[in-house]
Design a protein around this motif. Structure first.
Motif, mmCIF file in Angstrom:
data_model
loop_
_atom_site.group_PDB
_atom_site.id
_atom_site.type_symbol
_atom_site.label_atom_id
_atom_site.label_comp_id
_atom_site.label_asym_id
_atom_site.label_seq_id
_atom_site.Cartn_x
_atom_site.Cartn_y
_atom_site.Cartn_z
ATOM 1 N N GLY A 227 -8.688 -48.258 -19.152
ATOM 2 C CA GLY A 227 -9.876 -47.442 -19.338
ATOM 3 C C GLY A 227 -10.585 -47.057 -18.064
ATOM 4 O O GLY A 227 -11.730 -46.592 -18.127
ATOM 5 N N GLY A 322 -14.115 -46.014 -25.473
ATOM 6 C CA GLY A 322 -13.228 -45.573 -24.404
ATOM 7 C C GLY A 322 -13.891 -44.772 -23.303
ATOM 8 O O GLY A 322 -13.264 -44.483 -22.289
ATOM 9 N N ASP A 448 -9.247 -54.763 -30.098
ATOM 10 C CA ASP A 448 -8.990 -53.500 -29.408
ATOM 11 C C ASP A 448 -9.676 -53.485 -28.045
ATOM 12 O O ASP A 448 -9.103 -53.045 -27.047
ATOM 13 N N ALA A 452 -7.800 -53.543 -24.372
ATOM 14 C CA ALA A 452 -8.098 -52.466 -23.433
ATOM 15 C C ALA A 452 -8.442 -53.013 -22.053
ATOM 16 O O ALA A 452 -8.275 -52.316 -21.043
ATOM 17 N N HIS A 453 -8.913 -54.248 -21.981
ATOM 18 C CA HIS A 453 -9.199 -54.908 -20.699
ATOM 19 C C HIS A 453 -7.990 -55.669 -20.162
ATOM 20 O O HIS A 453 -8.095 -56.325 -19.119
#
Length: 475
Positions: A227, A322, A448, A452-453
């Motif tokens: 991201g 996001g 989620d 994403a991290h």
């Protein structure tokens, strides 16, 4: 039928053993010695054939050219020594001066005669163990002189001293090493070593530039997957790597355009859904409060609030947090903020954490992830314990394969009923709720955000008797 079945199973086990033999220790050792990086493997691919070729050339040189030259030079010196020995034997001792003089002038051999002496044979280590010079000289002297002799390669660095035992004394012959040694050997060895070093340096520099472009592309892909806005990367390196970088830039642009269009669409949907809900809330508030309708109005108000909550949860799940950019933040502060909010809602939350744990993350997204975990525990339990710490990484890192030195770990324990082990993975599915008042999106959104991290969330059995949610983020 039972024994036959057992024999069939045994045969199947034997066949499976033959089909999948265990890895040999030698192959495992070879794999352990091979470099894991592309740079090391590419350099090996370039250098190994070159080194093999040079080894073959060196072997041919030693087995062919050097051997022949060494035997011829040794034979020439041995022939001269044999002739001088024969002349000294035949000539009267008083008239040997001319032999010494002519030998020094015409043959470049210095002679000295020691009457009445005997050779003291001393075992000497080879001074040139990698070259056949000493052995070839000894062989040639034995074939031509046929008298007791001794060679000394160590007393003088520029000469070889040959002692021959005559009946009445010892003849000393000092032969310069240049008559036994060819300078082409040095040139050949310098050429082999120099070309190997030069080609190795060129290969390493060239492949390092190629690998650097691949690493930059991998780092940009990893950062974009987490991201972070990495922007357009500059295509460099080989044409295939440039093509991959250009494709990555196009992919980034398409994904950004898709996310932007989806965000705009969701904003419109949010407005369209919340406007009628607001009108419904206002209409309910303006209705007359009659005792007969009080219960129905309360139920309708509760339904509207639930619809607003579900709409907000659905939109947050679809948005996926996001648009927020990663920045340095303190994970401990985020945990304390979430715990304070849960206490205001009536939960009993205990926090065990260090004073500070700074890392790069998206604070709002991580706060939402932690809030979902704590809220999920609050709905099912009366006591919550949150622990923050770091653990060393094990293996290659997170799901994306990134290399990290440690994990930042947050565990949320409760004393509720927990979740059976067979149903824990099912709890992460969207809209799967174990509570009548839940939307089934809390754990799905939390996982989620964690992924994403570059991290992960797992559900385990808690020491408090309920459920433990373990969140790990790469430091």
């Amino acid at each position: 039928m039972g024994p036959a079945l057992q024999r069939g199973e045994a045969a199947g086990a034997e066949d499976s053993g033959r089909l999948a033999p265990p890895a040999r220790p030698l192959s495992r050792a070879l794999r352990a010695l091979l470099p894991r990086g592309l740079l090391g493997r590419s350099v090996l691919i370039i250098l190994i054939p070159m080194l093999v070729l040079q080894a073959v050339a060196l072997q041919l040189f030693y087995g062919g050219h050097l051997d022949v030259i060494s035997r011829r030079l040794a034979g020439g010196v041995a022939g001269d020594v044999a002739m001088l020995v024969e002349l000294v034997r035949r000539e009267d001792p008083a008239n040997r001066a001319w032999i010494f003089r002519e030998s020094a002038w015409r043959l470049d051999l210095t002679l000295a005669y020691e009457e009445g002496a005997r050779i003291q044979f001393v075992a000497r280590p080879a001074s040139l163990p990698l070259l056949p010079l000493e052995e070839d000289l000894n062989t040639a002297l034995w074939e031509r002189v046929r008298m007791p002799f001794d060679t000394d390669w160590q007393s003088d660095p520029r000469s070889v001293i040959i002692r021959v035992q005559l009946p009445d004394g010892v003849l000393h012959v000092e032969a310069p090493r240049k008559r036994l040694f060819t300078a082409t050997l040095y040139l050949f060895v310098i050429w082999l070593v120099g070309s190997a070093l030069l080609l190795s340096l060129i290969a390493i520099l060239f492949m390092k530039n190629q690998v650097r472009a691949i690493r930059r592309l991998a780092d940009a892909a990893e950062a974009f997957g987490l991201g972070r806005d990495v922007g357009q990367i500059k295509p460099e390196g080989a044409s295939e790597v440039r093509q991959a970088a250009a494709a990555f830039n196009r992919m980034q642009e398409r994904i950004r355009r898709f996310v932007g269009q989806r965000t705009e669409m969701l904003a419109g949907i949010s407005h369209d859904l919340r406007t009628p809900l607001t009108r419904m809330r206002l209409a309910l508030a303006m209705l007359p409060r009659e005792p007969a309708m009080e219960e129905d109005l309360a139920a309708l108000t509760q339904d509207v609030e639930e619809m607003e909550r579900m709409t907000a949860a659905y939109l947050a799940f679809a948005r996926g947090e996001g648009t927020e950019q990663a920045r340095p933040a303190d994970l401990v502060d985020l945990v304390h903020d979430v715990a304070a909010k849960a206490r205001r809602a009536g939960a009993v939350v205990e926090v065990t954490a260090p004073e500070r744990l700074a890392m790069r993350l998206r604070p709002d997204a991580v706060r939402r992830c932690l809030g979902n975990l704590v809220d999920n525990a609050r709905r099912h339990a009366g006591r919550i314990a949150v622990t923050v710490g770091t653990v060393p990484r094990n293996g290659a890192g997170g799901p994306g394969g990134e290399q990290k030195s440690a994990w930042a770990e947050v565990t949320v324990d409760d004393d509720g009923p927990g979740i059976p082990q067979a149903e824990r993975e099912e709890a992460f599915r969207p809209f799967h709720s174990g509570s009548p008042n839940g939307t089934g999106l809390g754990l799905a959104i939390a996982r989620d955000i964690a992924r994403a991290h570059g991290g992960e969330i797992a559900l385990e059995e808690s020491p408090l008797g309920g459920l433990r949610a373990r969140l790990r983020l790469p430091v």
